[in-house]
Design a protein around this motif. Structure first.
Motif, mmCIF file in Angstrom:
data_model
loop_
_atom_site.group_PDB
_atom_site.id
_atom_site.type_symbol
_atom_site.label_atom_id
_atom_site.label_comp_id
_atom_site.label_asym_id
_atom_site.label_seq_id
_atom_site.Cartn_x
_atom_site.Cartn_y
_atom_site.Cartn_z
ATOM 1 N N PRO A 1 23.186 18.896 -17.471
ATOM 2 C CA PRO A 1 22.451 20.010 -15.840
ATOM 3 C C PRO A 1 20.938 20.346 -17.129
ATOM 4 O O PRO A 1 20.892 20.388 -17.787
ATOM 5 C CB PRO A 1 23.627 21.152 -15.983
ATOM 6 N N GLN B 1 17.656 22.459 -17.810
ATOM 7 C CA GLN B 1 18.202 23.901 -18.650
ATOM 8 C C GLN B 1 16.999 25.208 -18.645
ATOM 9 O O GLN B 1 17.433 26.213 -18.035
ATOM 10 C CB GLN B 1 18.988 24.403 -19.840
ATOM 11 N N THR B 2 15.917 23.979 -18.427
ATOM 12 C CA THR B 2 14.821 25.237 -18.775
ATOM 13 C C THR B 2 13.689 25.109 -17.809
ATOM 14 O O THR B 2 13.722 24.075 -17.370
ATOM 15 C CB THR B 2 14.187 24.894 -20.094
ATOM 16 N N GLU C 1 11.984 21.276 -18.108
ATOM 17 C CA GLU C 1 13.111 20.319 -18.182
ATOM 18 C C GLU C 1 12.823 20.164 -16.343
ATOM 19 O O GLU C 1 12.872 18.602 -15.991
ATOM 20 C CB GLU C 1 13.811 20.511 -18.613
ATOM 21 N N PRO D 1 17.707 25.100 -8.322
ATOM 22 C CA PRO D 1 17.675 25.792 -9.914
ATOM 23 C C PRO D 1 16.879 27.259 -9.131
ATOM 24 O O PRO D 1 15.894 27.843 -8.560
ATOM 25 C CB PRO D 1 16.043 25.000 -10.262
ATOM 26 N N THR E 1 14.690 29.652 -19.620
ATOM 27 C CA THR E 1 15.924 29.315 -19.304
ATOM 28 C C THR E 1 15.700 29.891 -17.726
ATOM 29 O O THR E 1 15.889 30.815 -16.758
ATOM 30 C CB THR E 1 17.273 30.761 -19.788
ATOM 31 N N GLY F 1 18.480 29.412 -14.194
ATOM 32 C CA GLY F 1 20.156 29.522 -13.835
ATOM 33 C C GLY F 1 20.225 28.370 -12.145
ATOM 34 O O GLY F 1 18.900 27.702 -11.610
ATOM 35 N N TRP F 2 21.618 28.588 -11.314
ATOM 36 C CA TRP F 2 21.167 27.476 -10.429
ATOM 37 C C TRP F 2 22.042 28.244 -9.116
ATOM 38 O O TRP F 2 23.284 29.114 -10.039
ATOM 39 C CB TRP F 2 22.799 25.787 -11.025
#
Ligand code: ZN
Length: 276
Positions: A4, A6-7, A10, A90, A121, A123-124
């Protein structure tokens, strides 16, 4: 799915795609159609009537309204739209309007992204959390649907009242990047329908006389019972004009469909063995 993301860095490396929710739903529908998947499971007897119209509305990226009498699976159809959303998207964690980390709307998130950059960071958000439903009743207020200004918050933070940071968000902003379903639309006061229209049209809304700009990305779907149009309320013309598709539902047209629906809805498997 790989590891997954995370940042923000990415996420940016993988995609810079900003896809509006109606496009996302359309893309997923096209994929399901091409794969021959069953659409709207649990909805019976609409294969040749209602479902093709739903497909057209979604392909056209319309907001739409289902018109029909009680018990015609209107709310169930709207909840079935959840299956057409991506499994997760995201978000900026903690943002009440589920801001996209690639293009945040609210100034708090913009400040966070500016400060932390690619190390932010993310989130999803699962698709179930992107469907917001409201039963319209005459006592629903602008504060419930759109939001309210919180003067104490403004005073504490030294902000102007027209700054969106002073806002307490209502249901519609909380449905940002998702689906907002309003059941029994004619029961919603005209003033609030105007508020909805302004958001659809301009991304603007006035709360207690203060203009607040919210470029929300929402698919709006509604239900109404045609019997109530005259008896209880109406849909204001400007809003009606912005609802791209009107789809009429109906009761089962064959006895077989009626029996399948009754079977599906009846509670016959009772674990205690009692017949009552
Ligand atoms: Zn935000």
């Amino acid at each position: 799915m790989g590891a997954p993301i995370q940042t923000l860095g990415e996420l940016r490396a993988q995609s810079d795609r900003l896809r509006p929710v109606k496009q996302e739903i359309r893309d997923n529908l096209v994929r399901k159609l091409q794969a021959g998947d069953r659409l709207f499971p649990g909805i019976i007897g609409y294969e040749e009537t209602v479902v093709p119209q739903l497909i057209n509305a979604i392909l056209s990226r319309h907001n739409f309204i289902l018109l029909g009498l009680r018990g015609q699976a209107k709310s169930r159809i709207l909840r079935g739209l959840i299956d057409l959303l991506d499994e997760q998207i995201p978000v900026v964690p903690g943002c009440e309007i589920h801001d996209n980390p690639l293009a945040p709307l609210c100034s708090a998130c913009r400040a966070r992204v500016a400060k932390q950059g690619d190390s932010l960071t993310i989130g999803w958000l699962p698709r179930e959390a992107r469907f917001v439903e409201k039963l319209a009743t005459p006592d629903v207020t602008i504060a419930d649907i759109v939001g309210d200004i919180d003067p104490i918050k403004a005073a504490q933070a030294g902000l102007n009242l027209s700054d969106e940071l002073t806002m307490h968000y209502g249901l519609l902003p909380r449905a940002n990047r998702g689906i907002f379903a309003i059941n029994e639309l004619p029961d919603l006061a005209g003033k609030i329908q105007v508020g909805l229209f302004n958001i659809l049209q301009e991304g603007d809304v006035q709360i207690k006389g203060y203009p607040i700009r919210l470029k929300l990305d929402v698919m709006l779907v509604f239900t109404a019972n045609p019997e109530d149009y005259t008896a209880r309320g109406k849909i204001i013309t400007p809003l009606k004009d912005r609802i791209g598709s009107e789809i009429r539902t109906h009761y089962p047209t064959t006895r077989v469909h009626a029996m399948v629906i009754t079977n599906q809805e009846a509670w016959t498997e009772r674990p205690d063995g009692l017949k009552v």
